[in-house]
Design an enzyme around this catalytic site. Structure first.
Site, PDB file in Angstrom:
ATOM      1  N   LYS A  59       0.845  -1.205   0.000  1.00 48.84           N
ATOM      2  CA  LYS A  59       0.000   0.000   0.000  1.00 48.84           C
ATOM      3  C   LYS A  59       0.876   1.249   0.000  1.00 48.84           C
ATOM      4  CE  LYS A  59      -0.304  -0.045   5.064  1.00 48.84           C
ATOM      5  NZ  LYS A  59      -1.096  -0.575   6.195  1.00 48.84           N
ATOM      6  N   TYR A 108      14.659  31.511   6.389  1.00 50.92           N
ATOM      7  CA  TYR A 108      13.480  32.181   6.948  1.00 50.92           C
ATOM      8  C   TYR A 108      13.602  32.312   8.465  1.00 50.92           C
ATOM      9  CZ  TYR A 108      11.171  31.488   2.463  1.00 50.92           C
ATOM     10  OH  TYR A 108      10.849  31.517   1.128  1.00 50.92           O
TER      11      TYR A 108
END
Ligand code: PLP
Length: 399
Positions: A35, A265
């Site tokens: 999956k 940042y």
């Protein structure tokens, strides 16, 4: 040449599969859980490598994932673990996927869809999911009588399996798992009294497979171990696993800066001496620095989280990511950006284009990052996705 890519060693995946096989209880088989694109490694490539190694059963969460495997030539059993919808059933049945059923109402509906004379196959093979303590999907043990009645009326629905899923096997909560197992057993016993005997029983995920060999039954459903990880603390060393995954990026910009240079940042990082800053073309949009958010496990874990957040308040950022450059651990400088990351490489001898290994979590790695597959010492294939979901490599195009 891409700036960031992932190398997947299929020999390692196959080796992990063989380790699992070696420890199977007699009579049990391994169902490979592929999956979520085989936990990020690439479901098509992983399933093919495992099929070549003799694996005959696969599991996915969604119909869409199962259809892709079928279209790409996976011939074995493919079980869809998650809930499915009426609209998906005709395609799932045509591809001979096995479906999980978890609700009484879906049985009559499924039977009706299968009875359509236009369909090539008018039979669907299903596994009954029993809810024993995961609190997610499945029939309650008290629903067995109603379930038997509904199944008796659904001649197109063929029950081939019955299973449940453990909630705390990775935490090694034996009492809880035993409780779940007992409820599973009682449900089967009741169904058998009512004349329904599914051929295959399966309960084990990776953790339960390692801890409860007596519960292997007909299949064990293994994902985590195949990708070379242990499911939790206390399991390591139980198998001889290897990690098939290396994420790499390369230096695309390099500059020497003086002491006191602010980086990124919020300027959370300031250089402490003259140093070199290198830029990597990878960021949180690629999954770098991302991890699922889990509730703290125990008080120590909780205190760590508090301490980390407390320190951040004062501009001290603990637990910054590190990368590997020429065998040396190098700090990420400042915040990881959307698609760019700065690393502080000190005065290490390095150059533009140098490769860096990055810790990129498999299940959150962006599928658009190219995957390069290696097997038996050779580059086997490369998977490049353009529009987000489907591979565009012609070998794997899925029109
Ligand atoms: C994901 C999943 C597995 C595999 O679990 P691992 O711990 O990764 O081996 C097994 N069964 C079900 C129902 C799952 O959803």
């Amino acid at each position: 040449m891409s700036g960031t890519w992932i190398e997947v060693d299929l020999d390692a995946v196959v080796g992990n599969y063989q380790e699992v096989i070696k420890h199977l209880h007699p009579g049990a088989r391994c169902m490979a859980v592929v999956k979520a694109d085989a936990y990020g490694l690439g479901a098509i490539e992983v399933a093919h490598a495992l099929a070549r190694a003799g694996c005959e059963a696969f599991a996915v969460t969604r119909v869409e994932e199962g259809l892709i495997l079928r279209e790409q030539g996976i011939e074995g059993l493919i079980l869809v673990l998650g809930p499915t919808s009426k609209e998906e059933w005709p395609r799932a049945i045509a591809a001979q996927l096995q479906l999980t059923i978890s609700a009484l109402s879906s049985i009559a509906d499924l039977d009706e869809v299968c009875s359509d004379p236009e369909l090539e196959f008018q039979q669907v093979q299903v596994h009954l999911k029993i809810e024993t303590g995961m609190g997610r999907t499945g029939f309650q043990p008290v629903e067995m009588d109603a379930l038997a009645i509904a199944l008796a009326k659904a001649s197109h629905v063929q029950v081939v399996g019955i299973y449940t899923h453990f909630a705390r096997a990775a935490q090694r909560d034996r009492r809880y798992s035993l409780g779940q197992y007992e409820r599973f057993r009682a449900s089967i016993a009741r169904l058998e009294e009512l004349g329904i005997s599914p051929v295959w029983k399966h309960v084990c995920n990776s953790a339960a497979f390692l801890d409860y060999p007596e519960w292997h039954h007909d299949f064990v459903r293994i994902g985590t171990l195949l990708i070379g990880h242990y499911p939790g603390q206390g399991f390591s060393g139980k198998l001889n696993l290897s990690d098939p995954w290396v994420a790499k990026s390369r230096i695309v910009h390099l500059r020497t800066v003086p002491k006191g240079t602010d980086v990124g940042y919020q300027s959370i990082y300031r250089t402490k001496a003259i140093t070199q800053l290198a830029v990597l073309p990878v960021g949180y949009a690629d999954g770098f620095g991302l991890a699922p958010h889990f509730a703290p496990q125990g008080w120590i874990d909780f205190l760590k989280i508090v301490l980390k957040n407390f320190a951040a308040l004062f501009g001290i950022f603990l637990g910054q990511e590190r990368v590997d450059l020429k065998g040396r651990r190098v700090r990420v400088a400042g915040k990881i950006g959307m698609q760019l990351t700065v690393i502080d490489v000190g005065m290490l001898d390095c150059a533009l284009g140098d490769e860096v290994q990055i810790p990129l979590r498999r299940t959150v790695a962006n599928p658009r990052i190219p995957r390069r597959y290696r097997q038996e010492g050779q580059m086997l294939s490369e998977r490049i996705m353009k529009e987000g979901v489907l591979p565009v490599n012609p070998e794997y195009s899925l029109q």
